[in-house]
Design a protein around this motif. Structure first.
Motif, mmCIF file in Angstrom:
data_model
loop_
_atom_site.group_PDB
_atom_site.id
_atom_site.type_symbol
_atom_site.label_atom_id
_atom_site.label_comp_id
_atom_site.label_asym_id
_atom_site.label_seq_id
_atom_site.Cartn_x
_atom_site.Cartn_y
_atom_site.Cartn_z
ATOM 1 N N PRO A 12 38.737 75.800 -1.993
ATOM 2 C CA PRO A 12 37.578 76.688 -1.971
ATOM 3 C C PRO A 12 36.912 76.782 -3.340
ATOM 4 O O PRO A 12 37.569 76.696 -4.370
ATOM 5 C CB PRO A 12 38.158 78.031 -1.553
ATOM 6 N N MET A 13 35.606 76.936 -3.312
ATOM 7 C CA MET A 13 34.841 77.130 -4.539
ATOM 8 C C MET A 13 34.742 78.626 -4.800
ATOM 9 O O MET A 13 34.269 79.367 -3.954
ATOM 10 C CB MET A 13 33.439 76.538 -4.394
ATOM 11 N N THR A 14 35.206 79.050 -5.948
ATOM 12 C CA THR A 14 35.059 80.449 -6.312
ATOM 13 C C THR A 14 33.642 80.664 -6.840
ATOM 14 O O THR A 14 32.951 79.709 -7.217
ATOM 15 C CB THR A 14 36.067 80.844 -7.404
ATOM 16 N N ALA A 15 33.236 81.911 -6.887
ATOM 17 C CA ALA A 15 31.921 82.226 -7.450
ATOM 18 C C ALA A 15 31.836 81.721 -8.890
ATOM 19 O O ALA A 15 30.817 81.169 -9.301
ATOM 20 C CB ALA A 15 31.666 83.724 -7.368
ATOM 21 N N GLN A 16 32.917 81.867 -9.663
ATOM 22 C CA GLN A 16 32.895 81.406 -11.058
ATOM 23 C C GLN A 16 32.749 79.890 -11.143
ATOM 24 O O GLN A 16 31.989 79.381 -11.971
ATOM 25 C CB GLN A 16 34.164 81.854 -11.789
ATOM 26 N N LYS A 17 33.440 79.144 -10.286
ATOM 27 C CA LYS A 17 33.317 77.679 -10.310
ATOM 28 C C LYS A 17 31.895 77.242 -9.972
ATOM 29 O O LYS A 17 31.362 76.311 -10.572
ATOM 30 C CB LYS A 17 34.295 77.038 -9.319
ATOM 31 N N ILE A 18 31.286 77.912 -9.002
ATOM 32 C CA ILE A 18 29.910 77.569 -8.627
ATOM 33 C C ILE A 18 28.963 77.913 -9.770
ATOM 34 O O ILE A 18 28.071 77.126 -10.104
ATOM 35 C CB ILE A 18 29.522 78.258 -7.305
ATOM 36 N N ALA A 19 29.154 79.058 -10.407
ATOM 37 C CA ALA A 19 28.320 79.430 -11.554
ATOM 38 C C ALA A 19 28.485 78.435 -12.693
ATOM 39 O O ALA A 19 27.500 78.020 -13.310
ATOM 40 C CB ALA A 19 28.661 80.842 -12.022
ATOM 41 N N ASP A 20 29.714 78.025 -12.959
ATOM 42 C CA ASP A 20 29.958 77.040 -14.017
ATOM 43 C C ASP A 20 29.211 75.744 -13.733
ATOM 44 O O ASP A 20 28.582 75.162 -14.625
ATOM 45 C CB ASP A 20 31.456 76.766 -14.167
ATOM 46 N N ALA A 21 29.264 75.276 -12.483
ATOM 47 C CA ALA A 21 28.558 74.049 -12.103
ATOM 48 C C ALA A 21 27.047 74.235 -12.222
ATOM 49 O O ALA A 21 26.332 73.351 -12.702
ATOM 50 C CB ALA A 21 28.944 73.637 -10.685
ATOM 51 N N TYR A 22 26.561 75.389 -11.800
ATOM 52 C CA TYR A 22 25.132 75.701 -11.845
ATOM 53 C C TYR A 22 24.601 75.634 -13.280
ATOM 54 O O TYR A 22 23.622 74.944 -13.563
ATOM 55 C CB TYR A 22 24.944 77.097 -11.239
ATOM 56 N N TYR A 23 25.271 76.320 -14.204
ATOM 57 C CA TYR A 23 24.798 76.325 -15.587
ATOM 58 C C TYR A 23 25.040 74.972 -16.270
ATOM 59 O O TYR A 23 24.248 74.572 -17.119
ATOM 60 C CB TYR A 23 25.415 77.491 -16.369
ATOM 61 N N ALA A 24 26.074 74.259 -15.898
ATOM 62 C CA ALA A 24 26.311 72.927 -16.447
ATOM 63 C C ALA A 24 25.195 71.964 -16.056
ATOM 64 O O ALA A 24 24.837 71.060 -16.826
ATOM 65 C CB ALA A 24 27.666 72.386 -15.981
ATOM 66 N N ASN A 25 24.626 72.141 -14.868
ATOM 67 C CA ASN A 25 23.524 71.287 -14.432
ATOM 68 C C ASN A 25 22.283 71.489 -15.297
ATOM 69 O O ASN A 25 21.531 70.550 -15.515
ATOM 70 C CB ASN A 25 23.195 71.532 -12.957
ATOM 71 N N PHE A 26 22.062 72.706 -15.788
ATOM 72 C CA PHE A 26 20.949 72.916 -16.714
ATOM 73 C C PHE A 26 21.183 72.112 -17.976
ATOM 74 O O PHE A 26 20.321 71.349 -18.410
ATOM 75 C CB PHE A 26 20.795 74.405 -17.074
ATOM 76 N N THR A 27 22.360 72.279 -18.573
ATOM 77 C CA THR A 27 22.672 71.599 -19.822
ATOM 78 C C THR A 27 22.569 70.080 -19.677
ATOM 79 O O THR A 27 22.051 69.397 -20.557
ATOM 80 C CB THR A 27 24.085 71.990 -20.293
ATOM 81 N N ALA A 28 23.023 69.563 -18.537
ATOM 82 C CA ALA A 28 22.987 68.121 -18.289
ATOM 83 C C ALA A 28 21.623 67.649 -17.786
ATOM 84 O O ALA A 28 21.409 66.447 -17.623
ATOM 85 C CB ALA A 28 24.065 67.746 -17.279
ATOM 86 N N LYS A 29 20.723 68.599 -17.518
ATOM 87 C CA LYS A 29 19.430 68.283 -16.903
ATOM 88 C C LYS A 29 19.648 67.446 -15.647
ATOM 89 O O LYS A 29 19.023 66.414 -15.437
ATOM 90 C CB LYS A 29 18.488 67.610 -17.892
ATOM 91 N N SER A 30 20.557 67.919 -14.823
ATOM 92 C CA SER A 30 20.955 67.224 -13.608
ATOM 93 C C SER A 30 20.123 67.701 -12.416
ATOM 94 O O SER A 30 19.225 68.529 -12.569
ATOM 95 C CB SER A 30 22.448 67.468 -13.366
ATOM 96 N N ASP A 31 20.469 67.224 -11.236
ATOM 97 C CA ASP A 31 19.671 67.525 -10.035
ATOM 98 C C ASP A 31 20.259 68.641 -9.172
ATOM 99 O O ASP A 31 19.752 68.912 -8.092
ATOM 100 C CB ASP A 31 19.490 66.269 -9.194
#
Length: 126
Positions: A12-31
């Motif tokens: 399962p994805m925790t809220a924190q794991k999803i938030a970490d992925a979300y903000y990492a996508n900004f830094t990586a300028k990902s999709d």
């Protein structure tokens, strides 16, 4: 589970794991494709409201063209919510824009994003 949410009951994805992925996508300028989003996702900010992951990802992609950095000041997570206060750098002459964001997770996917900031900072000059 949808095709956009490959999470299984064993991982399962925790809220924190999803938030970490979300903000990492900004830094990586990902999709943002690796951020599980609900088909019923709702985004709300002082400047717009969007429904659905496609509309939200499209808006994020457009925003990344101006994005220069993100500095997280504070973050608090519970089982289904992550509240983050950060400075969002869009290269504006008067510096980064202070923002607060509430990410809500339901069924291992991002279901609501509420972004709070002073919209006057992003409004075109009069």
């Amino acid at each position: 589970m949808t095709a956009e949410n490959p999470v299984t009951a064993q991982n399962p994805m925790t809220a924190q794991k999803i938030a970490d992925a979300y903000y990492a996508n900004f830094t990586a300028k990902s999709d943002f494709q690796d951020v599980p989003m609900s088909e019923k996702l709702h985004f709300q900010s002082p400047m717009m409201a969007l429904d659905g992951p496609e509309a939200f990802r499209g808006a994020l992609t457009g925003l990344l063209a101006r994005f220069q950095g993100l500095d997280i000041r504070h973050q608090h997570a519970s089982s289904d919510t992550v509240v983050t206060v950060y400075d969002f750098d869009l290269g504006l002459p008067d510096g980064p824009v202070p923002m607060a964001e509430v990410l809500t997770v339901e069924h291992d996917a991002l279901s609501r994003v509420e972004l709070i900031f002073d919209a006057k900072r992003l409004a075109p000059p009069a």
